[in-house]
Design a protein around this motif. Sequence first.
Motif, PDB file in Angstrom:
ATOM      1  N   ILE A  59       0.838  -1.206   0.000  1.00  0.00           N
ATOM      2  CA  ILE A  59       0.000   0.000   0.000  1.00  0.00           C
ATOM      3  C   ILE A  59       0.869   1.251   0.000  1.00  0.00           C
ATOM      4  CG2 ILE A  59      -1.585   1.438   1.349  1.00  0.00           C
ATOM      5  CD1 ILE A  59      -2.932  -0.988   2.379  1.00  0.00           C
ATOM      6  N   VAL A  60       1.826   1.307   0.918  1.00  0.00           N
ATOM      7  CA  VAL A  60       2.644   2.517   1.070  1.00  0.00           C
ATOM      8  C   VAL A  60       3.430   2.789  -0.206  1.00  0.00           C
ATOM      9  CG1 VAL A  60       4.452   3.634   2.418  1.00  0.00           C
ATOM     10  CG2 VAL A  60       2.783   2.170   3.568  1.00  0.00           C
ATOM     11  N   GLY A  61       3.935   1.733  -0.829  1.00  0.00           N
ATOM     12  CA  GLY A  61       4.653   1.912  -2.084  1.00  0.00           C
ATOM     13  C   GLY A  61       3.771   2.446  -3.197  1.00  0.00           C
ATOM     14  N   ARG A  62       2.541   1.935  -3.284  1.00  0.00           N
ATOM     15  CA  ARG A  62       1.625   2.378  -4.341  1.00  0.00           C
ATOM     16  C   ARG A  62       1.156   3.808  -4.108  1.00  0.00           C
ATOM     17  NH1 ARG A  62      -0.889  -1.291  -7.797  1.00  0.00           N
ATOM     18  NH2 ARG A  62      -1.652   0.673  -8.695  1.00  0.00           N
ATOM     19  N   VAL A  63       0.815   4.136  -2.869  1.00  0.00           N
ATOM     20  CA  VAL A  63       0.310   5.480  -2.568  1.00  0.00           C
ATOM     21  C   VAL A  63       1.446   6.499  -2.516  1.00  0.00           C
ATOM     22  CG1 VAL A  63      -0.899   6.898  -0.862  1.00  0.00           C
ATOM     23  CG2 VAL A  63      -1.681   4.567  -1.327  1.00  0.00           C
ATOM     24  N   GLY A  64       2.561   6.108  -1.943  1.00  0.00           N
ATOM     25  CA  GLY A  64       3.684   7.038  -1.798  1.00  0.00           C
ATOM     26  C   GLY A  64       4.392   7.354  -3.097  1.00  0.00           C
ATOM     27  N   GLY A  65       4.429   6.381  -4.011  1.00  0.00           N
ATOM     28  CA  GLY A  65       5.062   6.612  -5.297  1.00  0.00           C
ATOM     29  C   GLY A  65       6.508   7.060  -5.163  1.00  0.00           C
ATOM     30  N   ASN A  66       6.871   8.075  -5.938  1.00  0.00           N
ATOM     31  CA  ASN A  66       8.252   8.561  -5.972  1.00  0.00           C
ATOM     32  C   ASN A  66       8.645   9.381  -4.757  1.00  0.00           C
ATOM     33  OD1 ASN A  66       8.644   7.411  -8.526  1.00  0.00           O
ATOM     34  ND2 ASN A  66       7.850   9.232  -9.568  1.00  0.00           N
ATOM     35  N   HIS A  67       7.692   9.688  -3.904  1.00  0.00           N
ATOM     36  CA  HIS A  67       7.983  10.565  -2.763  1.00  0.00           C
ATOM     37  C   HIS A  67       8.296   9.804  -1.479  1.00  0.00           C
ATOM     38  CE1 HIS A  67       6.621  13.662  -5.409  1.00  0.00           C
ATOM     39  NE2 HIS A  67       5.347  13.276  -5.362  1.00  0.00           N
TER      40      HIS A  67
END
Length: 323
Positions: A59-67
């Motif tokens: 989840i965190v990887g998908r929502v956080g993206g490049n940031h």
Amino acid sequence: MNKRFKAAVPRRALIAGTLFLVLVAASACTDGKRAEQGAAGEAGQKIKATATIGMISDIVGRVGGNHVEITGIMRSGVDPHLYKASQGDMRKLDQADIIFYNGLHLEGKMQDILEKIGKQKPVVPVSKNIAQDQLRSGSPEMGSDHDPHIWFNVQNWMSAVATVRDELSTLDAAHAEDYKANAEAYLAELRKLDDYTREQIASIPEAQRVLVTAHDAFGYFGDAYGIQVKGLQGMSTESEAGSQDVTKLRDYLVEHKIKAIFVESSVPRKAIDAVIQGAAQQGHTIKIGGELYSDAMGEEGTEDGTYIGMVKHNVNTIVKALN
């Protein structure tokens, strides 16, 4: 500290206390530096996030993206019910700007540590915004009022996505719109996954719609998608299944002529094999329907190493075996 006092202190308490003191000392060294830099997003740096289990890391990887730079603690095949934090884990927690965990006592042996760290930085249970009436009852052996396996109802996991989105947006307001857009794209995929799961499970003849697994992790799945669930063990894997558990499940399978039982990637299959052998002695053949992912996803870098891939693997395996 004298020897008599040392002997009276439980080993686990000494280890947990030492690890926490290491964390506090390290945090004191880094707090000043973070204060000078300000929020990670404002300094042009990525948010450092740590997550306990793979499904949350996803989840965190998908929502956080490049940031966001995401660091996971528990890898594929690891049972969170039994996991104990190492010194390496403590460093990951210390270096994080924000920590995400499941809550509901899934990470039972880490609970105290996470609560103490929460006094110094954001430590977020992704289950916190799921409506109480959507949570299943827990069990005494887990020390929880609610079943923690919330990800098996995709709609619950959509709530977790919204929680991650909101927490990252609060911590890094400069990129809030990006977090919102990433979350919306992911939520659209999860809506399709929810529909797919419901349609596929409905394709199994109702009389054969019984999911038998190593431990009682699939209750949310059964409630959400209309399949009866039986677990050899309770919600926690902290204690092994006993002979009475094996006998009780064997008799149920024989009586109802259940033809398939499933093993789990993070739970030893010894007790499941005992059930199968016991049924065979009574003239009833049970096959292994396949291996399901329960408390951990597949290997990192594979399709099964994503939340969506994990759910699809489980659904497809169940449908193939029970049809």
